[in-house]
Design a protein around this motif. Sequence first.
Motif, PDB file in Angstrom:
ATOM      1  N   TYR A 159       0.858  -1.180   0.000  1.00 53.07           N
ATOM      2  CA  TYR A 159       0.000   0.000   0.000  1.00 53.07           C
ATOM      3  C   TYR A 159       0.899   1.237   0.000  1.00 53.07           C
ATOM      4  CZ  TYR A 159      -4.552   2.161   1.122  1.00 53.07           C
ATOM      5  OH  TYR A 159      -5.731   2.854   1.078  1.00 53.07           O
ATOM      6  N   ASN A 211      -9.777  -4.565   5.799  1.00 54.17           N
ATOM      7  CA  ASN A 211     -10.136  -3.316   5.133  1.00 54.17           C
ATOM      8  C   ASN A 211      -9.587  -3.265   3.714  1.00 54.17           C
ATOM      9  OD1 ASN A 211     -11.213  -0.804   4.914  1.00 54.17           O
ATOM     10  ND2 ASN A 211     -10.083   0.109   6.603  1.00 54.17           N
ATOM     11  N   ARG A 247     -11.644  -3.682   0.111  1.00 58.37           N
ATOM     12  CA  ARG A 247     -11.684  -2.542  -0.802  1.00 58.37           C
ATOM     13  C   ARG A 247     -11.159  -2.861  -2.188  1.00 58.37           C
ATOM     14  NH1 ARG A 247      -8.934   2.253   2.859  1.00 58.37           N
ATOM     15  NH2 ARG A 247     -10.617   2.533   4.360  1.00 58.37           N
ATOM     16  N   PHE A 248     -10.078  -3.651  -2.253  1.00 54.96           N
ATOM     17  CA  PHE A 248      -9.295  -3.632  -3.478  1.00 54.96           C
ATOM     18  C   PHE A 248      -9.092  -4.960  -4.202  1.00 54.96           C
ATOM     19  CE2 PHE A 248      -7.424   0.043  -0.983  1.00 54.96           C
ATOM     20  CZ  PHE A 248      -8.168   1.001  -1.661  1.00 54.96           C
ATOM     21  N   GLU A 286      -9.753  -5.590  -8.114  1.00 58.37           N
ATOM     22  CA  GLU A 286      -9.724  -4.309  -8.822  1.00 58.37           C
ATOM     23  C   GLU A 286      -8.638  -4.325  -9.903  1.00 58.37           C
ATOM     24  OE1 GLU A 286     -11.638  -1.761  -8.788  1.00 58.37           O
ATOM     25  OE2 GLU A 286     -12.859  -2.113  -6.999  1.00 58.37           O
ATOM     26  N   GLN A 304     -12.771   7.242  -7.709  1.00 54.80           N
ATOM     27  CA  GLN A 304     -11.860   7.488  -6.593  1.00 54.80           C
ATOM     28  C   GLN A 304     -11.749   9.012  -6.454  1.00 54.80           C
ATOM     29  OE1 GLN A 304      -7.860   6.013  -7.015  1.00 54.80           O
ATOM     30  NE2 GLN A 304      -7.467   6.024  -4.822  1.00 54.80           N
ATOM     31  N   GLY A 361     -18.202   5.527   0.778  1.00 54.73           N
ATOM     32  CA  GLY A 361     -17.227   4.712   0.064  1.00 54.73           C
ATOM     33  C   GLY A 361     -15.842   5.326   0.089  1.00 54.73           C
ATOM     34  N   HIS A 373     -12.083   6.334   0.373  1.00 53.51           N
ATOM     35  CA  HIS A 373     -10.831   5.628   0.048  1.00 53.51           C
ATOM     36  C   HIS A 373     -11.064   4.334  -0.739  1.00 53.51           C
ATOM     37  CE1 HIS A 373      -8.149   7.771   3.271  1.00 53.51           C
ATOM     38  NE2 HIS A 373      -8.468   8.540   2.244  1.00 53.51           N
ATOM     39  N   THR A 374     -12.070   4.374  -1.595  1.00 51.90           N
ATOM     40  CA  THR A 374     -12.282   3.271  -2.540  1.00 51.90           C
ATOM     41  C   THR A 374     -12.393   3.871  -3.941  1.00 51.90           C
ATOM     42  OG1 THR A 374     -14.720   3.298  -2.595  1.00 51.90           O
ATOM     43  CG2 THR A 374     -13.678   2.089  -0.774  1.00 51.90           C
ATOM     44  N   GLU A 403     -15.976   5.820  -4.392  1.00 54.56           N
ATOM     45  CA  GLU A 403     -16.404   6.898  -3.502  1.00 54.56           C
ATOM     46  C   GLU A 403     -17.466   7.729  -4.217  1.00 54.56           C
ATOM     47  OE1 GLU A 403     -14.462  10.244  -0.532  1.00 54.56           O
ATOM     48  OE2 GLU A 403     -13.252   9.434  -2.155  1.00 54.56           O
TER      49      GLU A 403
END
Length: 342
Positions: A77, A100, A104-105, A108, A170, A317, A319-320, A323
């Motif tokens: 990250y 988390n 989220r990711f 993706e 984002q 949403g 920090h995705t 958002e």
Amino acid sequence: MELFYDILKQLIRVPSVVGAEHSFFMFLKRELEELGITVEYFDGVLVSKGNDPTCGYMSAHADRHGLICTGHNEFQYAAFVAKNQVDLKGILNSDELLDNLTGRFVNEKVQAYEPWSGSYLGLGVIKDAFLCERRNNVIFTIDNFDHLLPGTPIAFMDKLEIKDELISAQLDNVISVAIILYMYHRGYKGTAFFTASEEAGRSWRFLLEWFRRFDLTTNELLVLDTSPYSTLEDMTHLDVVFRQRDANGYFRSPLKSKMKKIALEENIKYHYKDAYLKNKMTQNGIKRSLGTTELGRIIHASKGKIQGTTLQFPTIGYHTVNEMTSNRSVESMIKILTKLYI
């Protein structure tokens, strides 16, 4: 509003991972200079000046969340690496952080890019995020990126979606960058700051250094950003978000009363985030921080020589790549800034 959304769509497609914002700054520099705006580039901050630089000081951080290559087929990250943290101890419960990031990711699409030129280096998909207990760090697994070298930034593939009066991407904080660029199109003649590494907690240092470099002070620094909420219902009766203070101190600026007056005149729905958080804590019988902001850190470090306030989009949403805020919030922000500066 068509011009604003055209600007936002363009900016979203230009990667700007925290710690690797240079290519985004260069794109933004060109866009501003095409409008006849003077642009200066300092360590960690791009500064644009219209024909009346002291008539306003707006600021928005330009970095977004993403990943960075730290070894062969090893990705972390980017905000965490940019903070120079050697592990997760003392930051957050590692299991909570892992859940988390995974939620989220994973799955993706991401794109790798060369950090100086911004050149595209390939497309991949995040397959997994796991905790390396030996290093106490979260490591991501990405397909098709085994050719990347350490230090290569990896941005989330992003595009703007508009549906049912809501916009999503984002947004943090490219939407505020787009607002400032749009305001220059509308005739804003003041100064604007675009800062790096806010998501790593470093941007305030770059901005404060600029004021100190030229021995300048102001009590009208206006910082634009997004502000997170839990559900869409939390945003139903909210167009913009103000603050009286954060955990670092009080915001003392004439801009606060000016913005409140405009909101009342234009029927713009608002509340103060610090008061909202205090009420939530009272209702739930808990005590937590009022949150930290870029501005609060500057006020504290400058001992009040730099003052101002914040103006924020309410979003869900946070920090995705999904958002979300409302078209009405965008229009409300533009109304307030237009009344303040044009």
